[in-house]
Design a protein around this motif. Structure first.
Motif, PDB file in Angstrom:
ATOM      1  N   UNK A  43       0.809  -1.219   0.000  1.00 31.36           N
ATOM      2  CA  UNK A  43       0.000   0.000   0.000  1.00 31.36           C
ATOM      3  C   UNK A  43       0.844   1.271   0.000  1.00 31.36           C
ATOM      4  N   UNK A  44       1.986   1.259   0.682  1.00 34.07           N
ATOM      5  CA  UNK A  44       2.846   2.439   0.706  1.00 34.07           C
ATOM      6  C   UNK A  44       3.396   2.748  -0.689  1.00 34.07           C
ATOM      7  N   UNK A  45       3.810   1.707  -1.401  1.00 35.99           N
ATOM      8  CA  UNK A  45       4.338   1.907  -2.754  1.00 35.99           C
ATOM      9  C   UNK A  45       3.246   2.429  -3.678  1.00 35.99           C
ATOM     10  N   UNK A  46       2.065   1.842  -3.590  1.00 33.47           N
ATOM     11  CA  UNK A  46       0.965   2.297  -4.451  1.00 33.47           C
ATOM     12  C   UNK A  46       0.604   3.752  -4.173  1.00 33.47           C
ATOM     13  N   UNK A  47       0.587   4.127  -2.895  1.00 39.01           N
ATOM     14  CA  UNK A  47       0.292   5.519  -2.540  1.00 39.01           C
ATOM     15  C   UNK A  47       1.345   6.465  -3.114  1.00 39.01           C
ATOM     16  N   UNK A  48       2.616   6.068  -3.013  1.00 41.19           N
ATOM     17  CA  UNK A  48       3.691   6.914  -3.539  1.00 41.19           C
ATOM     18  C   UNK A  48       3.593   7.063  -5.053  1.00 41.19           C
ATOM     19  N   UNK A  49       3.316   5.956  -5.750  1.00 41.35           N
ATOM     20  CA  UNK A  49       3.194   6.005  -7.211  1.00 41.35           C
ATOM     21  C   UNK A  49       2.004   6.866  -7.624  1.00 41.35           C
ATOM     22  N   UNK A  50       0.905   6.747  -6.901  1.00 41.26           N
ATOM     23  CA  UNK A  50      -0.288   7.540  -7.220  1.00 41.26           C
ATOM     24  C   UNK A  50      -0.021   9.036  -7.040  1.00 41.26           C
ATOM     25  N   UNK A  51       0.655   9.395  -5.952  1.00 40.15           N
ATOM     26  CA  UNK A  51       0.952  10.811  -5.719  1.00 40.15           C
ATOM     27  C   UNK A  51       1.918  11.361  -6.762  1.00 40.15           C
ATOM     28  N   UNK A  52       2.892  10.535  -7.156  1.00 38.99           N
ATOM     29  CA  UNK A  52       3.822  10.937  -8.218  1.00 38.99           C
ATOM     30  C   UNK A  52       3.078  11.180  -9.527  1.00 38.99           C
ATOM     31  N   UNK A  53       2.204  10.251  -9.892  1.00 41.68           N
ATOM     32  CA  UNK A  53       1.444  10.395 -11.136  1.00 41.68           C
ATOM     33  C   UNK A  53       0.610  11.668 -11.124  1.00 41.68           C
ATOM     34  N   UNK A  54      -0.022  11.946  -9.981  1.00 39.79           N
ATOM     35  CA  UNK A  54      -0.825  13.168  -9.878  1.00 39.79           C
ATOM     36  C   UNK A  54       0.023  14.416 -10.027  1.00 39.79           C
ATOM     37  N   UNK A  55       1.211  14.417  -9.408  1.00 37.12           N
ATOM     38  CA  UNK A  55       2.091  15.584  -9.494  1.00 37.12           C
ATOM     39  C   UNK A  55       2.573  15.820 -10.916  1.00 37.12           C
ATOM     40  N   UNK A  56       2.844  14.718 -11.632  1.00 37.40           N
ATOM     41  CA  UNK A  56       3.264  14.864 -13.031  1.00 37.40           C
ATOM     42  C   UNK A  56       2.132  15.474 -13.861  1.00 37.40           C
ATOM     43  N   UNK A  57       0.904  14.993 -13.677  1.00 39.12           N
ATOM     44  CA  UNK A  57      -0.237  15.500 -14.433  1.00 39.12           C
ATOM     45  C   UNK A  57      -0.539  16.955 -14.111  1.00 39.12           C
ATOM     46  N   UNK A  58      -0.270  17.364 -12.864  1.00 40.18           N
ATOM     47  CA  UNK A  58      -0.500  18.754 -12.453  1.00 40.18           C
ATOM     48  C   UNK A  58       0.691  19.653 -12.765  1.00 40.18           C
ATOM     49  N   UNK A  59       1.739  19.078 -13.321  1.00 43.91           N
ATOM     50  CA  UNK A  59       2.990  19.790 -13.614  1.00 43.91           C
ATOM     51  C   UNK A  59       3.613  20.414 -12.358  1.00 43.91           C
ATOM     52  N   UNK A  60       3.343  19.814 -11.214  1.00 43.67           N
ATOM     53  CA  UNK A  60       3.971  20.289  -9.978  1.00 43.67           C
ATOM     54  C   UNK A  60       5.277  19.557  -9.687  1.00 43.67           C
ATOM     55  N   UNK A  61       5.539  18.540 -10.480  1.00 45.81           N
ATOM     56  CA  UNK A  61       6.837  17.860 -10.451  1.00 45.81           C
ATOM     57  C   UNK A  61       7.406  17.818 -11.850  1.00 45.81           C
ATOM     58  N   UNK A  62       8.661  18.204 -12.032  1.00 45.32           N
ATOM     59  CA  UNK A  62       9.581  18.729 -11.019  1.00 45.32           C
ATOM     60  C   UNK A  62       9.352  20.221 -10.785  1.00 45.32           C
ATOM     61  N   UNK A  63       9.670  20.680  -9.555  1.00 46.62           N
ATOM     62  CA  UNK A  63       9.578  22.113  -9.269  1.00 46.62           C
ATOM     63  C   UNK A  63      10.942  22.764  -9.451  1.00 46.62           C
ATOM     64  N   UNK A  64      11.060  24.007  -9.068  1.00 46.21           N
ATOM     65  CA  UNK A  64      12.305  24.742  -9.313  1.00 46.21           C
ATOM     66  C   UNK A  64      13.480  24.146  -8.540  1.00 46.21           C
ATOM     67  N   UNK A  65      13.228  23.584  -7.357  1.00 44.29           N
ATOM     68  CA  UNK A  65      14.306  22.977  -6.584  1.00 44.29           C
ATOM     69  C   UNK A  65      14.800  21.662  -7.194  1.00 44.29           C
ATOM     70  N   UNK A  66      14.011  21.097  -8.060  1.00 44.35           N
ATOM     71  CA  UNK A  66      14.331  19.805  -8.673  1.00 44.35           C
ATOM     72  C   UNK A  66      14.712  19.949 -10.137  1.00 44.35           C
ATOM     73  N   UNK A  67      15.034  21.192 -10.537  1.00 40.80           N
ATOM     74  CA  UNK A  67      15.348  21.475 -11.937  1.00 40.80           C
ATOM     75  C   UNK A  67      16.686  22.197 -12.026  1.00 40.80           C
ATOM     76  N   UNK A  68      17.495  21.825 -13.013  1.00 40.94           N
ATOM     77  CA  UNK A  68      18.767  22.524 -13.254  1.00 40.94           C
ATOM     78  C   UNK A  68      18.494  23.813 -13.999  1.00 40.94           C
ATOM     79  N   UNK A  69      18.948  24.927 -13.422  1.00 32.48           N
ATOM     80  CA  UNK A  69      18.716  26.211 -14.086  1.00 32.48           C
ATOM     81  C   UNK A  69      19.846  26.502 -15.062  1.00 32.48           C
TER      82      UNK A  69
END
Length: 270
Positions: free
Chosen positions: A244-270
């Protein structure tokens, strides 16, 4: 002069054998380097089980697991560990034909993986092969009771010893592998009174899986005890809920990708 290599003090088969009747032996399965590195801190031996066919590769049983697959996963586990004895299962079809065939394949496993022992299923019928291997320098862990590689002739994964009339056969199997030179024996899917009786009567350590707390040690499939499989056997105690922990993590990742909230500025090379 010979080249000096790093001296790694691993648990030996002799040390496992000396634990008969003493401090319980701890074991788990592992199939890859990163989980093996964690288990290595706490386990006396790690089994690279042919259960990897079902757990890692989606097979219906262990029967279809090839030798090369066992070697590949065995290498990974050895690379990820320093302390535990590493035992690698010999897969179905790699040892039953004759002691000579068994030796050839067991030697291949040990040379290519660097493991410290192999495991084979079968009791009295495999005693000759166990003796043949041990006499030629290959440590053997035996496996009796419910033997998954024989599930097709056993009528499935059935608990062994419910009918007391079958007890003499199981006891004879345990005595045969012990006398043949196995350093330990796995008792799988066996009623508790029978497992306790065998543990008391033979001179080598018994490793229980669905057997008895009176066995000299215990083993579980790592993914089972971590709650990663949808169905859990009765004999498994679940110590974590990684599924269940893995599924929850994958689901949250997928949602963040669809919302374009991942990657954010801290996770991007400028």
């Amino acid at each position: 002069m010979s080249k000096q290599t790093k001296n790694i003090s691993r648990t030996t088969t002799t040390q496992i054998g000396s634990r008969k009747g003493g401090e319980p032996i701890v074991s788990l399965t592992s199939y890859h380097a990163h989980t093996a590195a964690i288990v290595d801190k706490y386990a006396d031996f790690i089994l690279v089980g042919d259960s990897l066919g079902m757990v890692m590769h989606g097979m219906d049983s262990t029967v279809g697991v090839p030798l090369d697959l066992m070697i590949m996963h065995g290498k990974a586990v050895v690379r990820g560990t320093e302390q535990a004895l590493i035992v690698v299962d010999m897969p179905f079809g790699s040892y039953e034909e004759s002691p000579n065939v068994a030796f050839r394949n067991a030697a291949k496993i040990m040379k290519e993986t660097g493991c410290g022992a192999i495991k084979i299923e079968g009791g009295a019928r495999m005693a000759e092969t166990i003796r043949f291997l041990v006499e030629r320098g290959i440590p053997v862990m035996a496996h009796i009771g419910l033997t998954p590689q024989s599930s097709n002739v056993m009528g499935g994964f059935k608990t062994q010893g419910r009918d007391k009339e079958t007890w003499p056969t199981h006891i004879a199997d345990a005595q045969a592998v012990s006398e043949a030179g196995a350093f330990a024996v796995v008792l799988e899917g066996m009623v508790e009174p029978l497992a306790a009786k065998i543990t008391k009567e033979i001179t080598i350590p018994t490793i229980g899986i669905g057997a008895s707390a009176t066995c000299d040690g215990q083993i579980l499939v790592l993914e089972d005890m971590l709650g990663m499989n949808p169905w859990t056997p009765k004999f498994v105690r679940v110590y974590g809920q990684l599924g269940p922990m893995i599924e929850d993590a994958v689901q949250r990742y997928a949602n963040d990708v669809k919302l374009r909230s991942f990657p954010n500025s801290d996770e991007t090379y400028s």
